[in-house]
Motif scaffolding. Structure first.
Motif, mmCIF file in Angstrom:
data_model
loop_
_atom_site.group_PDB
_atom_site.id
_atom_site.type_symbol
_atom_site.label_atom_id
_atom_site.label_comp_id
_atom_site.label_asym_id
_atom_site.label_seq_id
_atom_site.Cartn_x
_atom_site.Cartn_y
_atom_site.Cartn_z
ATOM 1 N N SER A 1 -1.245 35.757 30.586
ATOM 2 C CA SER A 1 -2.113 36.919 30.599
ATOM 3 C C SER A 1 -3.621 36.583 30.540
ATOM 4 C CB SER A 1 -1.676 37.821 29.448
ATOM 5 O OG SER A 1 -2.588 38.834 29.220
ATOM 6 N N GLN B 1 3.277 38.480 33.476
ATOM 7 C CA GLN B 1 2.232 38.291 32.467
ATOM 8 C C GLN B 1 0.865 38.198 33.115
ATOM 9 O OE1 GLN B 1 2.774 35.480 29.267
ATOM 10 N NE2 GLN B 1 4.984 35.492 29.576
ATOM 11 N N HIS C 1 -4.847 44.863 33.006
ATOM 12 C CA HIS C 1 -5.525 45.169 31.753
ATOM 13 C C HIS C 1 -7.046 45.060 31.897
ATOM 14 C CE1 HIS C 1 -6.212 43.932 27.290
ATOM 15 N NE2 HIS C 1 -6.671 45.120 27.559
ATOM 16 N N THR D 1 -8.676 47.502 34.701
ATOM 17 C CA THR D 1 -8.803 48.907 34.308
ATOM 18 C C THR D 1 -9.637 49.051 33.051
ATOM 19 O OG1 THR D 1 -6.757 48.771 33.029
ATOM 20 C CG2 THR D 1 -6.571 49.530 35.298
ATOM 21 N N GLY D 2 -9.403 48.163 32.072
ATOM 22 C CA GLY D 2 -10.097 48.305 30.798
ATOM 23 C C GLY D 2 -11.558 47.934 30.894
ATOM 24 N N SER E 1 8.077 47.467 32.874
ATOM 25 C CA SER E 1 8.274 48.891 33.107
ATOM 26 C C SER E 1 7.765 49.750 31.962
ATOM 27 C CB SER E 1 9.772 49.170 33.313
ATOM 28 O OG SER E 1 10.491 48.786 32.161
ATOM 29 N N GLU E 2 7.283 49.124 30.903
ATOM 30 C CA GLU E 2 6.991 49.885 29.700
ATOM 31 C C GLU E 2 5.516 49.999 29.342
ATOM 32 O OE1 GLU E 2 9.481 48.224 26.675
ATOM 33 O OE2 GLU E 2 11.208 49.295 27.469
ATOM 34 N N GLY E 3 4.648 49.452 30.162
ATOM 35 C CA GLY E 3 3.225 49.553 29.875
ATOM 36 C C GLY E 3 2.698 50.941 30.218
ATOM 37 N N ALA E 4 1.415 51.128 29.980
ATOM 38 C CA ALA E 4 0.801 52.403 30.315
ATOM 39 C C ALA E 4 0.845 52.612 31.831
ATOM 40 C CB ALA E 4 -0.634 52.437 29.818
ATOM 41 N N ILE E 5 0.711 51.528 32.573
ATOM 42 C CA ILE E 5 0.877 51.572 34.022
ATOM 43 C C ILE E 5 2.102 50.748 34.369
ATOM 44 C CG2 ILE E 5 -0.154 51.035 36.256
ATOM 45 C CD1 ILE E 5 -2.879 51.218 34.975
ATOM 46 N N PRO E 6 3.251 51.389 34.533
ATOM 47 C CA PRO E 6 4.470 50.632 34.852
ATOM 48 C C PRO E 6 4.242 49.773 36.088
ATOM 49 C CG PRO E 6 5.032 52.877 34.270
ATOM 50 C CD PRO E 6 3.534 52.825 34.353
ATOM 51 N N ARG F 1 1.277 57.496 41.114
ATOM 52 C CA ARG F 1 2.235 58.428 40.495
ATOM 53 C C ARG F 1 3.461 58.633 41.330
ATOM 54 N NH1 ARG F 1 3.218 58.740 35.751
ATOM 55 N NH2 ARG F 1 1.408 57.676 34.935
ATOM 56 N N SER G 1 12.288 52.345 24.495
ATOM 57 C CA SER G 1 11.182 53.027 25.140
ATOM 58 C C SER G 1 11.507 54.465 25.591
ATOM 59 C CB SER G 1 10.717 52.155 26.310
ATOM 60 O OG SER G 1 9.834 52.831 27.122
ATOM 61 N N ARG H 1 9.542 58.083 24.748
ATOM 62 C CA ARG H 1 9.059 59.103 25.685
ATOM 63 C C ARG H 1 9.549 60.473 25.267
ATOM 64 N NH1 ARG H 1 10.977 55.814 29.914
ATOM 65 N NH2 ARG H 1 9.526 54.113 30.266
ATOM 66 N N HIS I 1 2.876 55.427 26.415
ATOM 67 C CA HIS I 1 2.991 55.628 27.846
ATOM 68 C C HIS I 1 3.035 57.117 28.198
ATOM 69 C CE1 HIS I 1 5.611 55.019 31.660
ATOM 70 N NE2 HIS I 1 4.383 55.366 31.954
ATOM 71 N N GLU J 1 -0.330 42.840 25.556
ATOM 72 C CA GLU J 1 -0.657 42.638 26.966
ATOM 73 C C GLU J 1 -0.652 43.902 27.803
ATOM 74 O OE1 GLU J 1 1.942 39.530 28.301
ATOM 75 O OE2 GLU J 1 0.677 38.035 27.364
ATOM 76 N N GLY J 2 -0.408 45.038 27.188
ATOM 77 C CA GLY J 2 -0.438 46.260 27.956
ATOM 78 C C GLY J 2 -1.860 46.702 28.257
ATOM 79 N N ALA J 3 -1.961 47.806 28.954
ATOM 80 C CA ALA J 3 -3.289 48.337 29.269
ATOM 81 C C ALA J 3 -3.991 48.741 27.971
ATOM 82 C CB ALA J 3 -3.162 49.535 30.203
ATOM 83 N N ARG K 1 -11.687 50.676 21.106
ATOM 84 C CA ARG K 1 -12.366 49.474 21.629
ATOM 85 C C ARG K 1 -12.828 48.564 20.525
ATOM 86 N NH1 ARG K 1 -11.080 46.972 25.621
ATOM 87 N NH2 ARG K 1 -9.796 48.527 26.602
#
Lengths: 349, 349
Positions: free
Chosen positions: A234, A262, A269, A272-273, A295-300, A349, B234, B238, B269, B296-298, B349
DNA sequence: CTGAAAGCGCTTACAG
DNA sequence: CTGAAAGCGCTTACAG
């Protein structure tokens, strides 16, 4: 004070088949038959022996069994990295196939360390396991020859260094890279980047080649830039994002192919961040491996998945075939296909 | 046609210590001494034996060794779930401690299945391993008694069902729950939710209790609502997010404690993606486990981390202590502390 | 320091 | 179908 010695007297150590034989009033060989070929023993004796086994809480000594029989019912699986879900899937698949065939599976984690890999191969070799499945490092395969010289059967999974002199189960990495690039191209992306990856890993090289093939099929309509890197994690992805973002929008790609999830996660990350870009609107990103978190992040995350479970099953079946028919066995090298998982990071989406 | 029988003649099967002895012109016992107590053998003989070992490619038969010596140098580790990074960390820690002490570690994956757990315990028992480390299911511990009755040493890790009659290494789950809630409270959150978790898992129950303790310390300034659920994954997260979002803003919490990272990921998510809420501005979310993907997610996730590596090391050391000093050994039950990892999902942040 | 011998707990022909 | 016996490849006292 009567001191009658009962069969249960040796309670501090495990009871042996001899104890069972004495209690059941049969010979040692009959106890062995009850355990190994019950259909050959008369109903009545079998029940008597079984009762003695239960009464004493007897468990067979598998070391003695292996020694006498010449081999065990255990399959050893040496994995590169138990932290990686591909290998976990392989282990699960191998376990189910092993169990179905009356074998048990023991795991060893080489932890991306050649020395450990060799060590565990030797341990399984010394234990005279029925066979070994090795998911090897992208490195020396000396250990394979060593254990085979001792008569040990071994099949390679996920990597085989080009060897065809033993069974192997691989995944078509080149096709995976092709699928990833093709997916982005089909979505209308025209300026692709193949991001990161050391150039000394066969899998990464093959994925890159696949991506290049998909690109060249467009006859110039799509460009593919390759950025080499040091690792697949990452932080490396964040670094790459920084480099890309510093270019200014006009020279930035609209699609990124990362050879690991990763890496892709780090890229998304940071993009976008830190840089306020939108994924996939500004840049579509696809990873590789279909790890749990993909599949589980904020943006799958879109990604290429490998059939780990099937790899494990197939490898185990090849191994048992080889073990059971050493004479007529012909080594086979199987190639399974990866699959595209299209999600938000490329589709939106 | 001369048919001199050479030592290498038996090339199809592995050479034995007998072969080595013959080639080195020493007795069997001396070869064994070179292998097990080299300091006791004269330099010259030792070298001669070593040369023969190398020449023949001899590998010791560990089944025979175990049988003759009465025990092996292998430690068996039975894990609940190799897909869970806590257990992978435990395995890594156990492996390093085992290696340092001249033992090797073999893994078995019970895959959250009691029957498999019992089966693997028996396999290690039958193999007369030096000892067993068990990360048990939150269920029956019958197997523990069974293998101990055979003289097998065993230590429990991560869960012990309240047993103190064997060594165990646990983590203070209650304190972890306390840390999570305390963290949200310190950040000014006042309406907390402890989200999900079946009520039949000891770990989840303890974490909930800790969160309640932190809340009651505020003497009413902070509320804690408990939502029970069926699982820790997960999709469940949801679902919970949907329920919360349907309440309308005024009745929504401003902080959520999830007893697993996967659950937290699902919550984040859905909250951010589907319902347009901001994490942590609208709702702060903290998970549990410090899984790889948590950072490591967003939105890097705050979480409670468990010292898996140390758990594995400590468990191994306790086990070896017990194995090596069976007489004076006193069972110990150790409790390690979890750690807060504060990241974006609570800090912003 | 070295060697001969017993024994670990099973399996496997082989006779009966 | 059952039993007696050899042997798998080591380790471990024990005598020398």
């Amino acid at each position: 004070m009567p001191r009658e010695s009962t069969a249960e007297a040796s309670a501090d150590s495990a009871p042996s088949m001899n104890d069972v034989a004495r209690v059941a009033r049969v010979s040692l060989g009959t106890v062995s038959n009850v355990l190994n070929k019950p259909e050959i023993v008369a109903e009545r004796t079998r029940l008597r022996v079984q009762a003695a086994i239960d009464e004493l809480g007897f468990v067979r000594n598998s070391a003695a069994r292996s020694l006498a029989a010449g081999s065990s019912r255990t399959i050893g699986l040496v994995l590169t990295d138990v932290g990686n879900s591909l290998f976990v899937d392989i282990a699960r698949g191998a376990e189910s196939a092993a169990t179905e065939n009356g074998h048990s599976l023991l795991l060893a984690n080489s932890d991306v360390n050649l020395q450990k890999q060799e060590g565990y191969l030797d341990i399984f070799d010394e234990a005279r396991v029925a066979g070994i499945i090795l998911a090897p490092l992208d490195a020396s395969l000396d250990g394979v020859d060593r254990v085979r010289r001792h008569g040990r059967h071994i099949v390679l999974v996920n990597y085989a260094g080009g060897r065809t002199d033993c069974c192997s189960v691989l995944v078509d990495e080149e096709h995976g890279g092709y699928l990833a690039a093709r997916h982005l191209i089909d979505l209308g992306r025209r300026r692709l980047v193949f991001a990161g990856g050391p150039d000394n890993l066969h899998a990464v090289n093959d994925r890159r080649k696949g991506a290049m093939r998909a690109t060249s099929e467009t006859r110039g309509a799509v460009s593919l830039e390759v950025i080499f890197g040091r690792s697949l994690n990452s932080p490396e992805g964040r670094r790459i994002s920084g480099d890309l973002a510093s270019r200014g929008r006009s020279r930035m790609p609209d699609g990124i192919i990362a050879p690991s999830d990763q890496l892709a996660a780090g890229i998304i990350h940071e993009l976008t961040g830190t840089y306020g870009l939108r994924v996939p609107q500004d840049i579509a990103v696809i990873g590789y491996d279909n790890n749990q978190f993909a599949s589980e992040g904020a943006i799958p995350m879109s990604t290429i998945g490998q059939p780990g479970h099937e790899m494990g099953r197939v490898a185990t079946n090849l191994l048992l075939e080889e073990v059971n028919q050493p004479g007529e066995h012909v080594h086979r090298n199987l190639m399974l296909e990866p699959t595209l998982f299209a999600r938000t990071s490329t589709l939106g989406r």
